[in-house]
Design an enzyme around this catalytic site. Sequence first.
Site, PDB file in Angstrom:
ATOM      1  N   VAL A  12       0.785  -1.230   0.000  1.00 48.40           N
ATOM      2  CA  VAL A  12       0.000   0.000   0.000  1.00 48.40           C
ATOM      3  C   VAL A  12       0.827   1.296   0.000  1.00 48.40           C
ATOM      4  O   VAL A  12       0.521   2.236  -0.735  1.00 48.40           O
ATOM      5  CB  VAL A  12      -1.056  -0.024   1.132  1.00 48.40           C
ATOM      6  CG1 VAL A  12      -0.393  -0.058   2.499  1.00 48.40           C
ATOM      7  CG2 VAL A  12      -1.988   1.167   1.031  1.00 48.40           C
ATOM      8  N   MET A  13       1.943   1.339   0.755  1.00 45.29           N
ATOM      9  CA  MET A  13       2.751   2.564   0.793  1.00 45.29           C
ATOM     10  C   MET A  13       3.404   2.829  -0.572  1.00 45.29           C
ATOM     11  O   MET A  13       3.380   3.957  -1.070  1.00 45.29           O
ATOM     12  CB  MET A  13       3.826   2.480   1.883  1.00 45.29           C
ATOM     13  CG  MET A  13       3.321   2.595   3.299  1.00 45.29           C
ATOM     14  SD  MET A  13       2.603   4.211   3.671  1.00 45.29           S
ATOM     15  CE  MET A  13       4.062   5.244   3.787  1.00 45.29           C
ATOM     16  N   GLY A  14       3.982   1.785  -1.166  1.00 47.45           N
ATOM     17  CA  GLY A  14       4.646   1.929  -2.455  1.00 47.45           C
ATOM     18  C   GLY A  14       3.650   2.305  -3.546  1.00 47.45           C
ATOM     19  O   GLY A  14       3.919   3.171  -4.386  1.00 47.45           O
ATOM     20  N   LYS A  75       9.742  -4.062   3.060  1.00 53.66           N
ATOM     21  CA  LYS A  75       9.922  -4.155   4.518  1.00 53.66           C
ATOM     22  C   LYS A  75      11.361  -3.860   4.917  1.00 53.66           C
ATOM     23  O   LYS A  75      12.298  -4.234   4.221  1.00 53.66           O
ATOM     24  CB  LYS A  75       9.586  -5.579   4.973  1.00 53.66           C
ATOM     25  CG  LYS A  75       8.105  -5.813   5.205  1.00 53.66           C
ATOM     26  CD  LYS A  75       7.924  -6.880   6.306  1.00 53.66           C
ATOM     27  CE  LYS A  75       6.460  -7.075   6.627  1.00 53.66           C
ATOM     28  NZ  LYS A  75       5.784  -7.943   5.652  1.00 53.66           N
ATOM     29  N   ASN A 102      10.927   2.217   6.827  1.00 52.73           N
ATOM     30  CA  ASN A 102      11.342   2.621   8.179  1.00 52.73           C
ATOM     31  C   ASN A 102      12.610   1.860   8.561  1.00 52.73           C
ATOM     32  O   ASN A 102      12.620   1.071   9.500  1.00 52.73           O
ATOM     33  CB  ASN A 102      10.241   2.302   9.188  1.00 52.73           C
ATOM     34  CG  ASN A 102       9.354   3.505   9.471  1.00 52.73           C
ATOM     35  OD1 ASN A 102       9.765   4.655   9.313  1.00 52.73           O
ATOM     36  ND2 ASN A 102       8.143   3.225   9.886  1.00 52.73           N
ATOM     37  N   SER A 128       6.678   9.860   6.366  1.00 50.88           N
ATOM     38  CA  SER A 128       5.624   9.743   7.372  1.00 50.88           C
ATOM     39  C   SER A 128       4.280  10.198   6.832  1.00 50.88           C
ATOM     40  O   SER A 128       4.208  11.045   5.955  1.00 50.88           O
ATOM     41  CB  SER A 128       5.965  10.572   8.606  1.00 50.88           C
ATOM     42  OG  SER A 128       4.910  10.468   9.550  1.00 50.88           O
ATOM     43  N   LYS A 182      13.537  10.379  11.116  1.00 49.98           N
ATOM     44  CA  LYS A 182      12.237   9.689  11.065  1.00 49.98           C
ATOM     45  C   LYS A 182      12.043   8.810  12.299  1.00 49.98           C
ATOM     46  O   LYS A 182      10.941   8.712  12.852  1.00 49.98           O
ATOM     47  CB  LYS A 182      12.131   8.836   9.789  1.00 49.98           C
ATOM     48  CG  LYS A 182      10.872   7.955   9.727  1.00 49.98           C
ATOM     49  CD  LYS A 182       9.598   8.783   9.830  1.00 49.98           C
ATOM     50  CE  LYS A 182       8.305   8.058   9.528  1.00 49.98           C
ATOM     51  NZ  LYS A 182       7.992   6.849  10.183  1.00 49.98           N
ATOM     52  N   HIS A 185      11.087  11.017  15.047  1.00 53.95           N
ATOM     53  CA  HIS A 185       9.681  11.382  14.791  1.00 53.95           C
ATOM     54  C   HIS A 185       8.763  10.317  15.391  1.00 53.95           C
ATOM     55  O   HIS A 185       7.791  10.622  16.084  1.00 53.95           O
ATOM     56  CB  HIS A 185       9.441  11.515  13.280  1.00 53.95           C
ATOM     57  CG  HIS A 185       7.986  11.489  12.892  1.00 53.95           C
ATOM     58  ND1 HIS A 185       7.245  10.321  12.855  1.00 53.95           N
ATOM     59  CD2 HIS A 185       7.118  12.482  12.545  1.00 53.95           C
ATOM     60  CE1 HIS A 185       6.001  10.589  12.494  1.00 53.95           C
ATOM     61  NE2 HIS A 185       5.900  11.892  12.304  1.00 53.95           N
ATOM     62  N   ASN A 186       9.081   9.075  15.132  1.00 48.31           N
ATOM     63  CA  ASN A 186       8.224   8.002  15.645  1.00 48.31           C
ATOM     64  C   ASN A 186       8.282   7.907  17.167  1.00 48.31           C
ATOM     65  O   ASN A 186       7.273   7.644  17.810  1.00 48.31           O
ATOM     66  CB  ASN A 186       8.626   6.663  15.022  1.00 48.31           C
ATOM     67  CG  ASN A 186       8.056   6.484  13.627  1.00 48.31           C
ATOM     68  OD1 ASN A 186       7.810   7.473  12.933  1.00 48.31           O
ATOM     69  ND2 ASN A 186       7.844   5.253  13.202  1.00 48.31           N
ATOM     70  N   GLU A 189       6.167  10.490  18.364  1.00 50.13           N
ATOM     71  CA  GLU A 189       4.785  10.024  18.111  1.00 50.13           C
ATOM     72  C   GLU A 189       4.312   9.151  19.279  1.00 50.13           C
ATOM     73  O   GLU A 189       3.201   9.325  19.792  1.00 50.13           O
ATOM     74  CB  GLU A 189       4.793   9.249  16.787  1.00 50.13           C
ATOM     75  CG  GLU A 189       3.542   8.478  16.421  1.00 50.13           C
ATOM     76  CD  GLU A 189       3.761   7.663  15.125  1.00 50.13           C
ATOM     77  OE1 GLU A 189       4.224   8.237  14.124  1.00 50.13           O
ATOM     78  OE2 GLU A 189       3.474   6.449  15.126  1.00 50.13           O
ATOM     79  N   ARG A 446      29.711   5.868  45.033  1.00 52.06           N
ATOM     80  CA  ARG A 446      30.583   5.179  44.076  1.00 52.06           C
ATOM     81  C   ARG A 446      32.035   5.171  44.559  1.00 52.06           C
ATOM     82  O   ARG A 446      32.755   4.198  44.411  1.00 52.06           O
ATOM     83  CB  ARG A 446      30.503   5.854  42.694  1.00 52.06           C
ATOM     84  CG  ARG A 446      29.160   5.691  42.018  1.00 52.06           C
ATOM     85  CD  ARG A 446      29.121   6.418  40.666  1.00 52.06           C
ATOM     86  NE  ARG A 446      30.024   5.806  39.709  1.00 52.06           N
ATOM     87  CZ  ARG A 446      31.099   6.395  39.199  1.00 52.06           C
ATOM     88  NH1 ARG A 446      31.411   7.618  39.569  1.00 52.06           N
ATOM     89  NH2 ARG A 446      31.863   5.759  38.344  1.00 52.06           N
TER      90      ARG A 446
HETATM   91  C1  6PG Z   1       4.325   7.392  10.217  1.00 51.61           C
HETATM   92  C2  6PG Z   1       4.162   6.319  11.249  1.00 51.61           C
HETATM   93  C3  6PG Z   1       4.468   4.969  10.658  1.00 51.61           C
HETATM   94  C4  6PG Z   1       3.905   3.811  11.429  1.00 51.61           C
HETATM   95  C5  6PG Z   1       4.512   3.626  12.768  1.00 51.61           C
HETATM   96  C6  6PG Z   1       3.637   2.834  13.691  1.00 51.61           C
HETATM   97  O1  6PG Z   1       5.152   8.253  10.482  1.00 51.61           O
HETATM   98  O2  6PG Z   1       3.639   7.374   9.202  1.00 51.61           O
HETATM   99  O3  6PG Z   1       5.016   6.557  12.299  1.00 51.61           O
HETATM  100  O4  6PG Z   1       5.830   4.901  10.444  1.00 51.61           O
HETATM  101  O5  6PG Z   1       2.534   3.944  11.502  1.00 51.61           O
HETATM  102  O6  6PG Z   1       5.711   2.935  12.593  1.00 51.61           O
HETATM  103  O7  6PG Z   1       4.412   2.391  14.715  1.00 51.61           O
HETATM  104  P1  6PG Z   1       4.026   1.292  15.759  1.00 51.61           P
HETATM  105  O8  6PG Z   1       3.404   0.154  15.030  1.00 51.61           O
HETATM  106  O9  6PG Z   1       5.330   0.948  16.362  1.00 51.61           O
HETATM  107  O10 6PG Z   1       3.069   1.957  16.701  1.00 51.61           O
END
Ligand code: 6PG
Length: 476
Positions: A12-14, A75, A102, A128, A182, A185-186, A189, A446
């Site tokens: 789906v992403m590609g 992947k 990722n 993202s 990135k 970023h996650n 998130e 210590r």
């Molecule tokens: C994005 C998301 C994407 C993904 C996460 C989900 O930036 O579009 O971060 O990369 O949805 O990897 O992460 P988890 O499955 O670890 O919650």
Amino acid sequence: EKARIGVTGLAVMGRNLARNLARHGHAVAVHNRTFAKTKALVEEFGHEGTFVAAETAEEFVASLERPRRLVIMVKAGAPTDAVIEEFAPLLEPGDMIVDGGNAHFEDTRRREQALREKGIHFVGAGISGGEEGALNGPSIMPGGSKESYEALGPLLEDIAAKVDGEPCCSHIGADGAGHFVKMVHNGIEYADMQLIAEAYDLLRGGLGLGAAEISEVFRTWNAGRLDSYLIEITTEVLAHTDAATGKAFVDVVQDRAEQKGTGRWTVQTALELGVPVTGIAEAVFARSLSGSAGLREAAAGLPGPTVAKLGEEEAAGFADAIEQALYASKIVAYAQGFNQIQAAATEYGWDIDLGAVAALWRGGCIIRARFLNRIRDAFAANPQLPTLLTDEYFREAVAGAQDAWRRVVATAVRLGVPTPGFSSALAYYDALRAERLPASLIQGQRDYFGAHTYRRTDREGSFHTLWSGDRTEVED
Ligand code: 6PG
């Protein structure tokens, strides 16, 4: 006609990325391990632009204009290496491979170096925004050489999300910098999601609100400084009713959060770099705890506090206090994440413009939020800012929120509602601003048991006290 760019890996992403390119008028070559998927894409979406369907790797490479731009969307891990091994021998110096998955940034560094020796540019690009973003405008974080960005940048900027006319895409830095950013970023998130979940839990546990009412609270918050994609989808999820039972959706979903691992990577890397990213770490651990079924079952009967609800007076203004705690904790989580990027830039020699990172997170990505404008401004005003917390705007914002923040954490503790995100963010803030930390005692311990030595506040050098002797001090 040769294609300007090619995408291999049509999950789906590609697929959505290829469609996005085609919709923007770029002829795009498409390839997949099984040709059926390639054909299906062209049959279904061929009318959206120019697709060149390639059955074999050789056909795919031959269909690209030179220097070739080849995007792999498979992947992370072994599948990515396999695709690189398949295509690299077919490419020529000057060609570019973009990895839009990722990937772990260390893998990206390794791949970049190996391909550089062959004259091929390898660009690890964080993308993202999920499926929706890939199709309609993601946030893109490309690493790799500056030279490759000259050839790729215009295309990527074209398909990226736009905020105030600016594309949410810019060159992050050499080799693995894009995937590193990135990854952070996650991690942010995860922290953001955890903080929102804690706010929800407190509104529920402290004020006794139901999911639909809490959805409304978040809706009002989303009209203010917390305006963000994650708060917006929170209102949607909370308002959703399960069709089968008629109950609130959040009440029928198992309370075990899963993870694919990028948040964990962020914390692992932060540990290596020695950067305290407590907000992200607590978020990762909170997910692990939620998923520890056996442990939770065994502990289910453990006693909690005797008071489990707020009195009327205490409840007054509590929702607003939670909003303030959420905002302050969010600032801490971002401050920590940006510190991690700063530390990595130093460690790996990346020239990263932190303000530009904040700017390209304003749209397209999962953590897009209005307050990223503030972060961009903060780094624009001072690129050497040691922490966001000392920027004037954020300093004032936290100063204004801190009483409410302390009240929320204290109340959560009293009610027995776990708030690792809010609490650890506050502890970080207090530790950071402390004039003196109890670390001097730790140094003493210590030195006592391991003769590990310590430094003095009044003299240079390292010292050791003869703890088991006459306790005189010797210079090391
Ligand atoms: C994005 C998301 C994407 C993904 C996460 C989900 O930036 O579009 O971060 O990369 O949805 O990897 O992460 P988890 O499955 O670890 O919650």
